[in-house]
Design a protein around this motif. Structure first.
Motif, PDB file in Angstrom:
ATOM      1  N   GLY A  95      -1.354 -65.786 -42.930  1.00 12.09           N
ATOM      2  CA  GLY A  95      -1.480 -65.567 -44.364  1.00 12.09           C
ATOM      3  C   GLY A  95      -1.313 -64.102 -44.721  1.00 12.09           C
ATOM      4  N   THR A  96      -2.244 -63.275 -44.232  1.00 10.81           N
ATOM      5  CA  THR A  96      -2.245 -61.849 -44.559  1.00 10.81           C
ATOM      6  C   THR A  96      -0.881 -61.205 -44.309  1.00 10.81           C
ATOM      7  OG1 THR A  96      -4.602 -61.695 -44.156  1.00 10.81           O
ATOM      8  CG2 THR A  96      -3.346 -59.653 -43.940  1.00 10.81           C
ATOM      9  N   ASN A 107      -0.550 -77.460 -50.403  1.00 12.52           N
ATOM     10  CA  ASN A 107      -1.945 -77.325 -49.964  1.00 12.52           C
ATOM     11  C   ASN A 107      -2.926 -77.466 -51.128  1.00 12.52           C
ATOM     12  OD1 ASN A 107      -4.180 -74.919 -49.816  1.00 12.52           O
ATOM     13  ND2 ASN A 107      -4.034 -75.988 -47.871  1.00 12.52           N
ATOM     14  N   ALA A 120      -3.324 -69.840 -52.601  1.00 17.02           N
ATOM     15  CA  ALA A 120      -3.352 -70.167 -54.027  1.00 17.02           C
ATOM     16  C   ALA A 120      -3.338 -68.880 -54.845  1.00 17.02           C
ATOM     17  CB  ALA A 120      -4.594 -70.985 -54.348  1.00 17.02           C
ATOM     18  N   GLY A 131      -6.080 -63.356 -38.126  1.00 15.92           N
ATOM     19  CA  GLY A 131      -5.878 -62.117 -37.390  1.00 15.92           C
ATOM     20  C   GLY A 131      -4.548 -62.023 -36.660  1.00 15.92           C
ATOM     21  N   GLN A 187      -0.667 -70.081 -37.952  1.00 16.06           N
ATOM     22  CA  GLN A 187      -0.566 -70.005 -39.421  1.00 16.06           C
ATOM     23  C   GLN A 187      -0.948 -68.577 -39.813  1.00 16.06           C
ATOM     24  OE1 GLN A 187      -1.395 -73.252 -42.111  1.00 16.06           O
ATOM     25  NE2 GLN A 187      -3.030 -72.086 -43.078  1.00 16.06           N
TER      26      GLN A 187
HETATM   27  C1  LIG Z   1      -4.811 -64.203 -50.144  1.00 15.15           C
HETATM   28  C2  LIG Z   1      -5.147 -65.448 -49.348  1.00 15.15           C
HETATM   29  C3  LIG Z   1      -5.278 -66.667 -50.013  1.00 15.15           C
HETATM   30  C4  LIG Z   1      -5.534 -67.833 -49.277  1.00 15.15           C
HETATM   31  N1  LIG Z   1      -5.552 -69.040 -49.942  1.00 15.15           N
HETATM   32  C5  LIG Z   1      -5.604 -70.200 -49.216  1.00 15.15           C
HETATM   33  C6  LIG Z   1      -5.389 -71.460 -49.851  1.00 15.15           C
HETATM   34  O1  LIG Z   1      -5.159 -71.555 -51.063  1.00 15.15           O
HETATM   35  N2  LIG Z   1      -5.454 -72.570 -49.063  1.00 15.15           N
HETATM   36  C7  LIG Z   1      -5.676 -72.510 -47.706  1.00 15.15           C
HETATM   37  O2  LIG Z   1      -5.696 -73.548 -47.041  1.00 15.15           O
HETATM   38  N3  LIG Z   1      -5.879 -71.326 -47.090  1.00 15.15           N
HETATM   39  C8  LIG Z   1      -5.833 -70.181 -47.806  1.00 15.15           C
HETATM   40  N4  LIG Z   1      -5.980 -68.959 -47.167  1.00 15.15           N
HETATM   41  C9  LIG Z   1      -6.314 -68.947 -45.722  1.00 15.15           C
HETATM   42  C10 LIG Z   1      -5.063 -69.146 -44.851  1.00 15.15           C
HETATM   43  O3  LIG Z   1      -4.681 -70.505 -44.845  1.00 15.15           O
HETATM   44  C11 LIG Z   1      -5.286 -68.745 -43.372  1.00 15.15           C
HETATM   45  O4  LIG Z   1      -6.383 -69.423 -42.830  1.00 15.15           O
HETATM   46  C12 LIG Z   1      -5.470 -67.267 -43.178  1.00 15.15           C
HETATM   47  O5  LIG Z   1      -4.625 -66.512 -44.028  1.00 15.15           O
HETATM   48  C13 LIG Z   1      -5.188 -66.893 -41.730  1.00 15.15           C
HETATM   49  O6  LIG Z   1      -5.627 -65.598 -41.440  1.00 15.15           O
HETATM   50  P1  LIG Z   1      -4.761 -64.263 -41.695  1.00 15.15           P
HETATM   51  O7  LIG Z   1      -4.888 -64.014 -43.159  1.00 15.15           O
HETATM   52  O8  LIG Z   1      -5.459 -63.265 -40.863  1.00 15.15           O
HETATM   53  O9  LIG Z   1      -3.358 -64.540 -41.294  1.00 15.15           O
HETATM   54  C14 LIG Z   1      -5.738 -67.779 -47.873  1.00 15.15           C
HETATM   55  C15 LIG Z   1      -5.626 -66.533 -47.230  1.00 15.15           C
HETATM   56  C16 LIG Z   1      -5.332 -65.381 -47.931  1.00 15.15           C
HETATM   57  C17 LIG Z   1      -5.192 -64.083 -47.197  1.00 15.15           C
END
Ligand SMILES: Cc1cc2nc3c(=O)[nH]c(=O)nc-3n(C[C@H](O)[C@H](O)[C@H](O)COP(=O)(O)O)c2cc1C
Length: 348
Positions: A240-241, A71, A23, A219, A238
């Motif tokens: 994100g980072t 989401n 988000a 991670g 999944q």
């Molecule tokens: C900047 C950021 C914002 C996130 N916002 C959400 C979100 O809005 N909804 C959600 O389900 N997960 C969110 N997440 C968590 C991710 O779904 C996921 O669990 C996570 O990024 C996985 O770990 P990683 O960042 O090491 O890849 C967010 C993660 C980050 C880094």
């Protein structure tokens, strides 16, 4: 090439790699680029208004005809009392004073809304292939209506107990989110006592406990991590980072600066920014905030906003995970393709 195709079959995608919803960071262009490259692009819609959601759904429909994931958050809206408000202002007083800003005297407004009737109505009018939730699920009727409309439902779990709870309520695949993950932790059954389970221990135990496909999150930012997730029993990942700094993302200069100096040890889990546990860039301010009992999520944003407007560098709340330094470079579609190639090599 994938050792397990259950997630691809379920979601109708070529590669079992989901670009995480984030988000405020993800955009329709970013999600569409990942989906067009054969992964599952996601858009974090928790902070969007009803109009914003309709607009972004329209933009996604124009940009891709592949599966995408929308989401939403399912937190319980918090209660706030005058006494709690006064206690937080008192605890925060030194921080406002040091930054030279006035405290927010007025009581906080609800801010981010959990998934509700308006969201459901919008989704049912134009059902996306996938809907995912963070912080638990909406009521059973909403999940049933989305499934009836053809949506696949995903949700994050941080323990085996949460994964079982989600499977019992009809979730189609479970995102096992490890302690390494960037952003808010999806913990929802016992938020006060986060068990902090790491991904290596979590994924095989969740995979043993549920029948639905498991998606490893936390991670993972290169092909080695993807291959490891499959070895642990996951049917997909999944990430994100690894996607935060794509050019298609919503741009936040401080977030990018924080990521540029990220290392394995440069993030920490904190409640300072939002009131809920989240992994973010570690700063002296975030360390100092460990002394403050924050307002409940998402009301804490109300108390930290004046600091961030006054001195964004000192009070940044930049979410990212432990693997930031491993993140690929380039656009969203190119990153997905690179992850696929690396995973192919790592999987042999
Ligand atoms: C900047 C950021 C914002 C996130 N916002 C959400 C979100 O809005 N909804 C959600 O389900 N997960 C969110 N997440 C968590 C991710 O779904 C996921 O669990 C996570 O990024 C996985 O770990 P990683 O960042 O090491 O890849 C967010 C993660 C980050 C880094």
């Amino acid at each position: 090439m994938w050792p397990d195709t259950r997630l691809c079959d379920l979601l109708g995608i070529d590669h079992p790699i989901i670009q995480a919803p984030m988000a405020g960071t993800t955009t329709p262009a970013m999600a569409a680029a990942v989906s067009n490259a054969g992964g599952l692009g996601s858009h974090g819609c928790a902070a969007l208004s009803a109009e914003g959601l309709a607009e972004d759904m329209g933009a996604l429909a124009k940009a891709t005809n592949r599966a995408v994931n929308l989401n939403f958050f399912c937190h319980v809206p918090p209660e706030m009392t005058e006494a709690r408000h006064a206690a937080i202002l008192a605890a925060m007083a030194p921080h406002y004073q040091a930054a030279g800003v006035d405290p927010p005297e007025e009581m906080p407004q609800a801010g981010l809304h959990p998934f509700g009737a308006t969201h459901l109505e919008r989704l049912l009018a134009r059902p996306p292939a996938v809907v995912s939730f963070h912080f638990g699920l909406p009521e059973r009727e909403a999940v049933a209506a989305l499934k009836e409309a053809g949506c696949r439902i995903l949700c994050s779990a941080t323990t085996v107990a949460e994964a079982r709870w989600l499977e019992e309520r009809g979730v189609d695949a479970i995102i096992a989110q490890g302690w390494e993950a960037g952003g808010h932790r999806g913990v929802f059954l016992d938020v006060a006592h986060d068990a902090q389970v790491g991904l290596m221990a979590l994924v095989p135990q969740v995979a043993d406990a549920v029948k639905v496909p498991v998606i490893a999150a936390g991670g993972i930012a290169d092909g080695r991590g993807i291959a490891a997730a499959f070895a642990l029993g996951a049917s997909g990942v999944q990430i994100g980072t690894g996607f935060i700094t794509v050019p298609e993302a919503g741009r936040k200069p401080h977030h990018h600066e924080a990521l540029a100096e990220s290392r394995d040890d440069s993030s920490r889990v904190t409640r300072a920014g939002s009131g809920r546990v989240a992994r973010a860039h570690r700063t002296p301010w975030i360390d100092a905030m460990a002394e403050v009992e924050p307002a409940p999520f998402p009301l804490m944003y109300h108390y930290t906003a004046p600091l961030q407007h006054a001195e964004p560098e000192a009070h940044q709340f930049s979410l990212y995970g432990q693997s930031a330094a491993l993140a690929p470079t380039g656009g969203a579609g190119a990153r997905l393709e690179r992850l696929v190639e690396e995973a192919r090599a790592a999987l042999g």
